[in-house]
Scaffold this motif. Structure first.
Motif, PDB file in Angstrom:
ATOM      1  N   GLY A  76       0.815  -1.211   0.000  1.00 42.74           N
ATOM      2  CA  GLY A  76       0.000   0.000   0.000  1.00 42.74           C
ATOM      3  C   GLY A  76       0.846   1.258   0.000  1.00 42.74           C
ATOM      4  O   GLY A  76       0.539   2.234  -0.693  1.00 42.74           O
ATOM      5  N   SER A  77       1.909   1.247   0.761  1.00 42.40           N
ATOM      6  CA  SER A  77       2.811   2.393   0.843  1.00 42.40           C
ATOM      7  C   SER A  77       3.496   2.638  -0.500  1.00 42.40           C
ATOM      8  O   SER A  77       3.577   3.783  -0.964  1.00 42.40           O
ATOM      9  N   VAL A  78       3.987   1.591  -1.119  1.00 43.87           N
ATOM     10  CA  VAL A  78       4.654   1.709  -2.419  1.00 43.87           C
ATOM     11  C   VAL A  78       3.682   2.255  -3.466  1.00 43.87           C
ATOM     12  O   VAL A  78       4.007   3.183  -4.211  1.00 43.87           O
ATOM     13  N   VAL A  79       2.485   1.695  -3.510  1.00 41.70           N
ATOM     14  CA  VAL A  79       1.494   2.134  -4.494  1.00 41.70           C
ATOM     15  C   VAL A  79       1.082   3.586  -4.233  1.00 41.70           C
ATOM     16  O   VAL A  79       1.008   4.395  -5.159  1.00 41.70           O
ATOM     17  N   TYR A  80       0.846   3.910  -2.972  1.00 43.39           N
ATOM     18  CA  TYR A  80       0.430   5.271  -2.622  1.00 43.39           C
ATOM     19  C   TYR A  80       1.489   6.302  -3.041  1.00 43.39           C
ATOM     20  O   TYR A  80       1.186   7.258  -3.744  1.00 43.39           O
ATOM     21  N   PHE A  81       2.732   6.119  -2.594  1.00 41.15           N
ATOM     22  CA  PHE A  81       3.770   7.106  -2.899  1.00 41.15           C
ATOM     23  C   PHE A  81       4.105   7.145  -4.382  1.00 41.15           C
ATOM     24  O   PHE A  81       4.374   8.214  -4.935  1.00 41.15           O
ATOM     25  N   GLY A  82       4.114   6.007  -5.028  1.00 43.01           N
ATOM     26  CA  GLY A  82       4.367   5.984  -6.468  1.00 43.01           C
ATOM     27  C   GLY A  82       3.292   6.723  -7.239  1.00 43.01           C
ATOM     28  O   GLY A  82       3.583   7.511  -8.151  1.00 43.01           O
ATOM     29  N   THR A  83       2.033   6.502  -6.860  1.00 40.29           N
ATOM     30  CA  THR A  83       0.924   7.186  -7.530  1.00 40.29           C
ATOM     31  C   THR A  83       0.952   8.684  -7.257  1.00 40.29           C
ATOM     32  O   THR A  83       0.694   9.489  -8.151  1.00 40.29           O
ATOM     33  N   CYS A  84       1.271   9.067  -6.021  1.00 41.64           N
ATOM     34  CA  CYS A  84       1.362  10.496  -5.688  1.00 41.64           C
ATOM     35  C   CYS A  84       2.415  11.189  -6.543  1.00 41.64           C
ATOM     36  O   CYS A  84       2.164  12.267  -7.099  1.00 41.64           O
ATOM     37  N   GLU A  85       3.574  10.587  -6.649  1.00 39.09           N
ATOM     38  CA  GLU A  85       4.644  11.213  -7.429  1.00 39.09           C
ATOM     39  C   GLU A  85       4.276  11.275  -8.906  1.00 39.09           C
ATOM     40  O   GLU A  85       4.503  12.277  -9.573  1.00 39.09           O
ATOM     41  N   PHE A  86       3.694  10.200  -9.400  1.00 42.30           N
ATOM     42  CA  PHE A  86       3.244  10.201 -10.784  1.00 42.30           C
ATOM     43  C   PHE A  86       2.207  11.310 -10.991  1.00 42.30           C
ATOM     44  O   PHE A  86       2.269  12.065 -11.964  1.00 42.30           O
ATOM     45  N   GLY A  87       1.268  11.423 -10.051  1.00 40.38           N
ATOM     46  CA  GLY A  87       0.237  12.448 -10.142  1.00 40.38           C
ATOM     47  C   GLY A  87       0.813  13.854 -10.121  1.00 40.38           C
ATOM     48  O   GLY A  87       0.404  14.717 -10.906  1.00 40.38           O
ATOM     49  N   LYS A  88       1.771  14.101  -9.220  1.00 38.95           N
ATOM     50  CA  LYS A  88       2.394  15.432  -9.152  1.00 38.95           C
ATOM     51  C   LYS A  88       3.105  15.761 -10.465  1.00 38.95           C
ATOM     52  O   LYS A  88       2.964  16.865 -10.988  1.00 38.95           O
ATOM     53  N   SER A  89       3.853  14.823 -10.982  1.00 36.44           N
ATOM     54  CA  SER A  89       4.583  15.065 -12.232  1.00 36.44           C
ATOM     55  C   SER A  89       3.618  15.265 -13.397  1.00 36.44           C
ATOM     56  O   SER A  89       3.779  16.183 -14.207  1.00 36.44           O
ATOM     57  N   PHE A  90       2.601  14.423 -13.476  1.00 35.49           N
ATOM     58  CA  PHE A  90       1.631  14.492 -14.567  1.00 35.49           C
ATOM     59  C   PHE A  90       0.845  15.803 -14.522  1.00 35.49           C
ATOM     60  O   PHE A  90       0.687  16.482 -15.530  1.00 35.49           O
ATOM     61  N   LEU A  91       0.366  16.170 -13.336  1.00 33.83           N
ATOM     62  CA  LEU A  91      -0.442  17.381 -13.208  1.00 33.83           C
ATOM     63  C   LEU A  91       0.380  18.642 -13.451  1.00 33.83           C
ATOM     64  O   LEU A  91      -0.135  19.627 -13.982  1.00 33.83           O
ATOM     65  N   ASP A 106      -2.383  13.567  -3.858  1.00 34.96           N
ATOM     66  CA  ASP A 106      -2.648  12.791  -2.646  1.00 34.96           C
ATOM     67  C   ASP A 106      -3.939  11.990  -2.790  1.00 34.96           C
ATOM     68  O   ASP A 106      -4.001  10.812  -2.433  1.00 34.96           O
ATOM     69  N   ALA A 107      -4.966  12.628  -3.315  1.00 40.64           N
ATOM     70  CA  ALA A 107      -6.236  11.926  -3.541  1.00 40.64           C
ATOM     71  C   ALA A 107      -6.054  10.778  -4.532  1.00 40.64           C
ATOM     72  O   ALA A 107      -6.600   9.681  -4.330  1.00 40.64           O
ATOM     73  N   MET A 108      -5.268  11.026  -5.575  1.00 40.50           N
ATOM     74  CA  MET A 108      -4.996   9.960  -6.548  1.00 40.50           C
ATOM     75  C   MET A 108      -4.311   8.772  -5.873  1.00 40.50           C
ATOM     76  O   MET A 108      -4.688   7.617  -6.098  1.00 40.50           O
ATOM     77  N   GLY A 109      -3.318   9.064  -5.024  1.00 38.05           N
ATOM     78  CA  GLY A 109      -2.616   8.002  -4.304  1.00 38.05           C
ATOM     79  C   GLY A 109      -3.542   7.219  -3.400  1.00 38.05           C
ATOM     80  O   GLY A 109      -3.490   5.989  -3.354  1.00 38.05           O
ATOM     81  N   ASN A 110      -4.410   7.910  -2.678  1.00 37.49           N
ATOM     82  CA  ASN A 110      -5.363   7.233  -1.795  1.00 37.49           C
ATOM     83  C   ASN A 110      -6.352   6.374  -2.567  1.00 37.49           C
ATOM     84  O   ASN A 110      -6.648   5.247  -2.165  1.00 37.49           O
ATOM     85  N   ILE A 111      -6.875   6.904  -3.671  1.00 34.90           N
ATOM     86  CA  ILE A 111      -7.853   6.150  -4.461  1.00 34.90           C
ATOM     87  C   ILE A 111      -7.230   4.892  -5.050  1.00 34.90           C
ATOM     88  O   ILE A 111      -7.794   3.795  -4.945  1.00 34.90           O
ATOM     89  N   VAL A 112      -6.057   5.035  -5.652  1.00 36.73           N
ATOM     90  CA  VAL A 112      -5.421   3.878  -6.303  1.00 36.73           C
ATOM     91  C   VAL A 112      -4.991   2.833  -5.268  1.00 36.73           C
ATOM     92  O   VAL A 112      -5.264   1.636  -5.441  1.00 36.73           O
ATOM     93  N   SER A 113      -4.358   3.264  -4.167  1.00 35.05           N
ATOM     94  CA  SER A 113      -3.919   2.274  -3.183  1.00 35.05           C
ATOM     95  C   SER A 113      -5.109   1.607  -2.507  1.00 35.05           C
ATOM     96  O   SER A 113      -5.087   0.404  -2.249  1.00 35.05           O
ATOM     97  N   SER A 114      -6.177   2.346  -2.259  1.00 36.29           N
ATOM     98  CA  SER A 114      -7.374   1.745  -1.655  1.00 36.29           C
ATOM     99  C   SER A 114      -8.026   0.762  -2.623  1.00 36.29           C
ATOM    100  O   SER A 114      -8.463  -0.316  -2.208  1.00 36.29           O
ATOM    101  N   ALA A 115      -8.085   1.128  -3.883  1.00 35.97           N
ATOM    102  CA  ALA A 115      -8.687   0.231  -4.878  1.00 35.97           C
ATOM    103  C   ALA A 115      -7.918  -1.070  -4.999  1.00 35.97           C
ATOM    104  O   ALA A 115      -8.498  -2.155  -5.114  1.00 35.97           O
ATOM    105  N   ILE A 116      -6.597  -0.991  -4.926  1.00 36.53           N
ATOM    106  CA  ILE A 116      -5.771  -2.196  -5.030  1.00 36.53           C
ATOM    107  C   ILE A 116      -5.884  -3.038  -3.762  1.00 36.53           C
ATOM    108  O   ILE A 116      -6.006  -4.263  -3.815  1.00 36.53           O
ATOM    109  N   LEU A 117      -5.849  -2.398  -2.599  1.00 32.52           N
ATOM    110  CA  LEU A 117      -5.856  -3.148  -1.335  1.00 32.52           C
ATOM    111  C   LEU A 117      -7.234  -3.667  -0.965  1.00 32.52           C
ATOM    112  O   LEU A 117      -7.339  -4.621  -0.180  1.00 32.52           O
ATOM    113  N   LEU A 118      -8.294  -3.077  -1.490  1.00 33.76           N
ATOM    114  CA  LEU A 118      -9.636  -3.514  -1.135  1.00 33.76           C
ATOM    115  C   LEU A 118     -10.259  -4.462  -2.152  1.00 33.76           C
ATOM    116  O   LEU A 118     -11.385  -4.880  -1.968  1.00 33.76           O
ATOM    117  N   HIS A 119      -9.555  -4.770  -3.211  1.00 30.86           N
ATOM    118  CA  HIS A 119     -10.149  -5.586  -4.287  1.00 30.86           C
ATOM    119  C   HIS A 119     -10.718  -6.827  -3.749  1.00 30.86           C
ATOM    120  O   HIS A 119     -10.988  -7.628  -3.273  1.00 30.86           O
TER     121      HIS A 119
END
Length: 119
Positions: A76-91, A106-119
């Motif tokens: 979850g930590s890896v997915v969250y931080f990776g998504t956050c950084e990707f989101g910051k760079s992309f935006l 941050d919202a992108m990181g939370n949504i993606v990590s939650s979606a992966i961990l709650l599947h």
């Protein structure tokens, strides 16, 4: 760092987030495990006190019993931080306002990590 692609930055932050998450949870997960055992309904019938809960947990599961679920937290930590950084760079490439980028990433990181961990 300026010459790195969005994906490379995301990988670096995902690795850093995984290491930070792993270190944090290696330190704190045993405390959380005991706290959860003490808060469980009927815990007073099972454990006399916190020290008793620690001893019984160690006797039944050993030291690794305190770390059940740590791999999920690391993922979850890896997915969250990776998504956050990707989101910051992309935006930032899309010319978003500087105040909106961090909370949106941050919202992108939370949504993606939650979606992966709650599947």
């Amino acid at each position: 760092m300026k010459n790195l692609s969005i994906f490379e930055r995301a990988l670096i932050d995902a690795g850093g987030g995984g290491i930070a998450g792993a270190f944090t949870y290696v330190c704190l997960l045993p405390l959380d495990t005991i706290k959860t055992k003490m808060q469980t309904k009927g815990a007073c019938k099972i454990h006399a006190n916190t020290f008793d809960a620690i001893v019984k947990s160690f006797q039944t599961s050993g030291i690794l019993g305190f770390y059940k679920g740590v791999s999920t937290v690391i993922v979850g930590s890896v997915v969250y931080f990776g998504t956050c950084e990707f989101g910051k760079s992309f935006l930032s490439k899309l010319d978003y306002h500087a105040l909106i980028i961090p909370p949106t990433a941050d919202a992108m990181g939370n949504i993606v990590s939650s979606a992966i961990l709650l599947h």
